[in-house]
Design a protein around this motif. Structure first.
Motif, short mmCIF file in Angstrom:
data_model
loop_
_atom_site.label_atom_id
_atom_site.label_comp_id
_atom_site.label_asym_id
_atom_site.label_seq_id
_atom_site.Cartn_x
_atom_site.Cartn_y
_atom_site.Cartn_z
N VAL A 93 61.10 -24.92 63.61
CA VAL A 93 62.05 -23.87 63.25
C VAL A 93 63.19 -24.49 62.46
CG1 VAL A 93 63.65 -22.13 64.12
CG2 VAL A 93 61.43 -22.45 65.22
N LEU A 94 63.49 -23.92 61.30
CA LEU A 94 64.62 -24.38 60.49
C LEU A 94 65.90 -23.88 61.15
CD1 LEU A 94 65.62 -25.74 57.86
CD2 LEU A 94 65.42 -23.49 56.76
N THR A 95 66.59 -24.76 61.84
CA THR A 95 67.77 -24.35 62.60
C THR A 95 69.08 -24.54 61.86
OG1 THR A 95 67.63 -26.49 63.74
CG2 THR A 95 66.74 -24.59 64.89
N SER A 96 69.08 -25.33 60.80
CA SER A 96 70.28 -25.40 59.97
C SER A 96 69.93 -26.04 58.63
CB SER A 96 71.39 -26.22 60.66
OG SER A 96 71.06 -27.59 60.71
N TRP A 97 70.77 -25.74 57.64
CA TRP A 97 70.66 -26.35 56.30
C TRP A 97 72.08 -26.45 55.78
CZ3 TRP A 97 66.33 -24.82 52.32
CH2 TRP A 97 66.42 -25.63 51.19
N ASP A 98 72.70 -27.56 56.06
CA ASP A 98 74.11 -27.75 55.70
C ASP A 98 74.33 -29.15 55.15
OD1 ASP A 98 75.20 -25.21 56.75
OD2 ASP A 98 74.66 -26.03 58.70
N ALA A 99 75.27 -29.26 54.25
CA ALA A 99 75.74 -30.55 53.73
C ALA A 99 74.59 -31.44 53.28
CB ALA A 99 76.59 -31.26 54.78
N GLY A 100 73.60 -30.84 52.62
CA GLY A 100 72.50 -31.63 52.09
C GLY A 100 71.49 -32.09 53.11
N GLU A 101 71.48 -31.48 54.28
CA GLU A 101 70.54 -31.89 55.33
C GLU A 101 69.90 -30.67 55.97
OE1 GLU A 101 70.96 -35.21 58.61
OE2 GLU A 101 71.63 -33.30 59.47
#
Length: 337
Positions: A43-51
């Motif tokens: 599950v994609l739980t976050s996509w922040d600050a290039g990660e």
């Protein structure tokens, strides 16, 4: 933004896909071997600050640099398993701790010291999961000093009935004058029956899901005061967090709830109903909507914490199939109050 990296390899996910199950292929580079492709599904739980952060079904968190992604797509949710949630106390303790993360923490051997500016006992207490690496008296002095430096009382969370040494620790703390306060039950159940629950409210209840805590949501939370940064960190923290709201007729929430998905586990918390909206099945509707979301992310088992004198909640949870796995309480030094 969706972009293409080659004739066949395409990145077909964006930050808008957070909460969905995805497959990501990335290029790894090690100094002692050639670069190679590796795949991760979760599950994609976050996509922040290039990660990007993915949570696998077993609870493992995979962090992937955006620059290393060469292909990605949304994939069907893993089929939900409808078997019982057999688990050890150690597994449940780890999962529950990840689902209610503190603002700051520090290891003391196999103990974890947690602090969150006083927001909830769980996020401001010691989690003893083994040997502190020091004689007990020295460990307790270290604990007392650590919390004192943060203007907090020293609390130790002690599990009982879990066959993990909690009774022995409770006896040692008794002998040293650490008294018990605030008991709770940790209950478990299958997730699918919770998702199958139907609201008894007229025409059903419209449940809205979000990733972040709003001021309106927090206003109904039983421990609500000011929505501090610490409170937001705890409530929004965890592998994959969902906040549910049933809008009321006056615009204020009629009911709320929280669920954190961590591998096969879905943890429920903060299920509250406004006093004038009770007995309409809203708590059941909130839990059903959250459970449905957790099933879509591949979870199959559920847990929650409830105070032993909360009869209405215990009745609801029993009807949904929850049973008590073990109990816990907090220990404190009476002289500190």
């Amino acid at each position: 933004m969706e972009f293409t990296t080659g004739a066949r390899l395409e990145v077909r996910i964006t930050p808008a896909d957070v909460g969905k199950r995805v497959s990501v292929r990335r290029l790894t580079d090690a100094c002692d071997r050639p670069a190679r492709f590796t795949d991760a599904v979760g599950v994609l739980t976050s996509w922040d600050a290039g990660e990007l952060r993915l949570t696998r079904r077993n609870g493992e968190v995979v962090r992937i640099a955006e620059s290393a992604v060469v292909a990605a797509k949304v994939v069907p949710a893993a089929p939900a398993r409808r078997r019982g949630p057999a688990a050890s106390a150690a597994e449940l303790t780890r999962v529950a701790a990840r689902g209610w993360p503190p603002v700051v923490s520090e290891r003391l051997g196999e103990w974890t010291l947690r602090a969150s500016d006083g927001f909830t006992s769980r996020a401001n207490s010691v989690l003893p999961t083994g040997d502190p690496g020091l004689p007990l008296d020295a460990a307790l002095e270290r604990v007392t000093r650590w919390y004192g430096e943060r203007g907090l009382p020293a609390l130790v969370q002690v599990a009982t009935g879990a066959q993990d040494g909690g009774e022995a620790l409770a006896a040692e703390l008794d002998a040293r004058g650490w008294e018990a306060r605030r008991a709770a039950l940790l209950q478990v159940g299958e997730l699918a029956p919770v998702a199958d629950a139907v609201s008894a409210g007229p025409g059903g209840a419209a449940v809205e899901l979000a990733r972040t805590v709003s001021a309106a949501w927090f206003s109904l939370y039983s421990r609500a005061g000011e929505l501090t940064p610490a409170a937001r960190t705890v409530l929004e923290g965890g592998p994959s967090v969902w906040l549910a709201t049933v809008p009321g007729p006056d615009g204020a929430p009629a009911a709320i709830g929280r669920c954190v998905v961590d591998g096969r586990w879905a943890g429920f918390a903060a299920v509250e109903v406004a006093p004038d909206q009770r007995r309409r099945g809203l708590a059941r509707a909130v839990m059903a909507a959250l459970a449905d979301r957790a099933l879509a992310e591949g979870a199959s088992a559920a847990y929650l914490q409830v105070e032993p004198d909360n009869a209405p909640a215990l009745s609801l949870y029993a009807a949904l199939g929850f049973t008590t796995h073990h109990a816990y309480h907090y220990r404190y030094r009476r002289t500190e109050e």
